[in-house]
Design an enzyme around this catalytic site. Structure first.
Site, PDB file in Angstrom:
ATOM      1  NE  ARG A 107      -3.570   2.451   2.783  1.00 23.57           N
ATOM      2  CZ  ARG A 107      -5.098   2.699   2.696  1.00 23.57           C
ATOM      3  NH1 ARG A 107      -5.239   1.162   2.021  1.00 23.57           N
ATOM      4  NH2 ARG A 107      -5.140   3.773   2.413  1.00 23.57           N
ATOM      5  CG  HIS A 134      -8.592   1.314  -2.877  1.00 25.35           C
ATOM      6  ND1 HIS A 134      -7.932  -0.560  -2.372  1.00 25.35           N
ATOM      7  CD2 HIS A 134      -9.020   1.603  -1.532  1.00 25.35           C
ATOM      8  CE1 HIS A 134      -8.121   0.343  -0.936  1.00 25.35           C
ATOM      9  NE2 HIS A 134      -8.691   1.342  -0.623  1.00 25.35           N
ATOM     10  CD  GLN A 137     -12.960  -0.402  -0.282  1.00 24.58           C
ATOM     11  OE1 GLN A 137     -11.868   0.027   0.516  1.00 24.58           O
ATOM     12  NE2 GLN A 137     -14.593   0.112   0.060  1.00 24.58           N
ATOM     13  CG  ASP A 230     -12.654   8.465  -2.022  1.00 24.06           C
ATOM     14  OD1 ASP A 230     -12.593   8.111  -0.155  1.00 24.06           O
ATOM     15  OD2 ASP A 230     -11.667   8.211  -2.077  1.00 24.06           O
ATOM     16  CB  CYS A 271     -13.261   3.511   0.750  1.00 21.16           C
ATOM     17  SG  CYS A 271     -13.036   4.909  -0.192  1.00 21.16           S
ATOM     18  NE  ARG A 316     -10.753  -3.180   1.390  1.00 27.81           N
ATOM     19  CZ  ARG A 316     -10.223  -2.321   1.678  1.00 27.81           C
ATOM     20  NH1 ARG A 316      -9.396  -1.380   2.197  1.00 27.81           N
ATOM     21  NH2 ARG A 316      -8.708  -2.626   1.422  1.00 27.81           N
TER      22      ARG A 316
END
Length: 341
Positions: A107, A134, A137, A230, A271, A316
Site C-alpha cells: 500500500r 484500489h 476495495q 470518498d 470506503c 474488506r
C-alpha cells in the site's frame, strides 16, 4: 487445479468479469464460514509481508486478520522499516522479500512500485492501494452490492466527488467490467482521465454497462441503486483545501442529493474514513475554517438506514481473504468457471 495460482492482483483490468465475480462469491462464502466458526486454513504455514508506505486502518487490519484466519503469519513492514528506492531499489527489495515470504501486500503511492514488486519477487503481490488503483476495495464494494441486491448486472452505481482519484478510477473500470452502470459526477477538472474512460468504455461495450461522466451532480445520481463517495483530498495530495472544498461542495452526499435518485431504496457507500461530523481533529479544523459540519457526506446520510458503510468496511476482511486464498492457496477451481459467458 487452481486457476489463480500465483497470480498478483495489481489492477482490476487484468481480470475478466468472471474472475472478479469468483473473488466476490468466494468472499461471501468465506464470510459465512467465519460467522459459523468453521476453520478455513487455506494458507497454513505461509508467511505474508505487509508493506505500508501509507498509513491504514481497514487495509492493514483486514490483511492481518485475513492472513491469521487462513493460518498464515502476517509481518507488518511500515515506511520506517523498509525504504523503497532510498537505500535499496524496489527490484532488489522484491527479490529479497520474495525469497523469504510467500506473498506480499503493498500500500503506497506509485503503481510502478507494486508492478515492480510483482515482476521481481516471484510471489503473488496484492495492491492494497496506489495513487491509481484500489482493487482490494473493489472486491469488498461489489461484494456489498451483491449481498444487498442479490445480483450485479444492471445495477446503477453513482460516484460523486473527486472523480480522478484511485477510487474514481477503480469504480469506473470495475463497474464497467461487471455490467454495472456507472455514473460519475465531478467538476470537469476532477473527472477521470481520457485513458481510464476509454478503458472503461471498452469493457462496458462487452458487459452491457452504461458509462456516464458528468459535471451535474443531479444527473450523476439519477436512478442510482447506490451512491458512493470518498474523501475530497487524498492522503499526501498537495492541493489548496479551500479551493477543493469550494469546488466539491455541490457534490456533497446529503439528503437533497439522495432524494434526486427518485428511488426509495438507494444505498449509501463510502470506503472510509469519512468527514461526516466534527468528531475528528480534522473535522473540527474544517468546521472552524469553512463553517461546515461535514464535507463529502452529511452525518444524517452517513448514519441513515440506507447506509451500508460499515458492512462494506467489514467486507474488506472477507474479500482480501478470498483474494489471498485464491492466489496463494491450494484450491481446486474448475477452468470452466471462467469461460466467457
Amino acid at each position: 487445479m487452481n486457476h489463480f495460482a500465483n497470480k498478483s492482483l495489481l489492477k482490476e483490468i487484468d481480470f475478466t468479469a468472471q474472475e472478479l465475480e469468483y473473488f466476490i462469491d468466494f468472499a461471501i462464502h468465506l464470510k459465512q464460514l467465519k460467522q459459523q466458526h468453521i476453520p478455513h486454513h487455506y494458507l497454513q504455514g505461509k508467511n505474508i509481508a505487509l508493506l505500508f508506505e501509507k498509513a491504514s486502518t481497514r487495509t492493514r487490519s483486514a490483511f492481518t486478520v485475513a492472513a491469521t484466519d487462513l493460518g498464515a503469519h502476517p509481518e507488518f513492514l511500515g515506511k520506517n522499516d523498509i525504504q523503497f528506492g532510498k537505500k535499496e531499489s524496489t527490484a532488489d527489495t522484491a527479490k529479497v522479500l520474495g525469497s523469504m515470504f510467500d506473498g506480499i501486500e503493498y500500500r503506497g503511492f506509485a503503481q510502478d512500485t507494486v508492478e515492480q514488486l510483482a515482476k521481481y519477487s516471484g510471489v503473488p503481490v496484492w495492491n492494497g492501494l496506489t495513487d491509481q488503483w484500489h482493487p482490494t476495495q473493489m472486491i469488498a464494494d461489489f461484494m456489498t452490492l451483491k449481498e444487498h441486491f442479490g445480483h450485479l448486472q444492471g445495477l446503477t452505481l453513482a460516484y460523486v466527488g473527486d472523480g480522478r482519484n484511485n477510487m474514481g478510477n477503480s469504480l469506473l473500470v470495475t463497474a464497467a467490467l461487471l455490467g454495472v452502470n456507472i455514473q460519475i459526477g465531478a467538476p470537469t477538472a476532477l473527472q477521470p482521465s481520457a485513458t481510464i474512460v476509454a478503458m472503461a468504455k471498452e469493457a462496458a461495450a462487452k458487459s452491457g454497462s452504461k458509462v456516464l461522466i458528468t459535471s451535474d451532480p443531479g444527473a450523476a445520481v439519477a436512478d442510482a441503486d447506490a451512491i458512493y463517495t470518498d474523501v475530497w483530498i487524498s492522503m499526501g495530495e498537495d492541493v489548496s483545501p479551500q479551493a477543493r472544498v469550494k469546488e466539491l461542495l455541490p457534490y456533497q452526499v446529503n439528503a437533497k442529493l439522495v432524494a434526486q435518485t427518485e428511488k426509495a431504496d438507494t444505498i449509501i457507500m463510502h470506503c472510509l474514513p469519512a468527514y461526516h461530523d466534527k468528531n475528528t481533529e480534522i473535522g473540527k479544523a474544517l468546521e472552524e475554517e469553512f463553517g461546515v459540519t461535514a464535507l463529502e457526506i452529511t452525518d444524517d446520510v452517513f448514519n441513515s438506514d440506507q447506509s451500508v458503510v460499515f458492512q462494506e468496511a467489514e467486507n474488506r476482511l472477507h474479500s482480501i481473504k478470498a483474494i489471498m486464498a485464491a492466489t496463494l492457496g491450494d484450491l481446486f477451481i474448475p477452468e470452466q468457471l471462467f469461460e466467457t459467458k
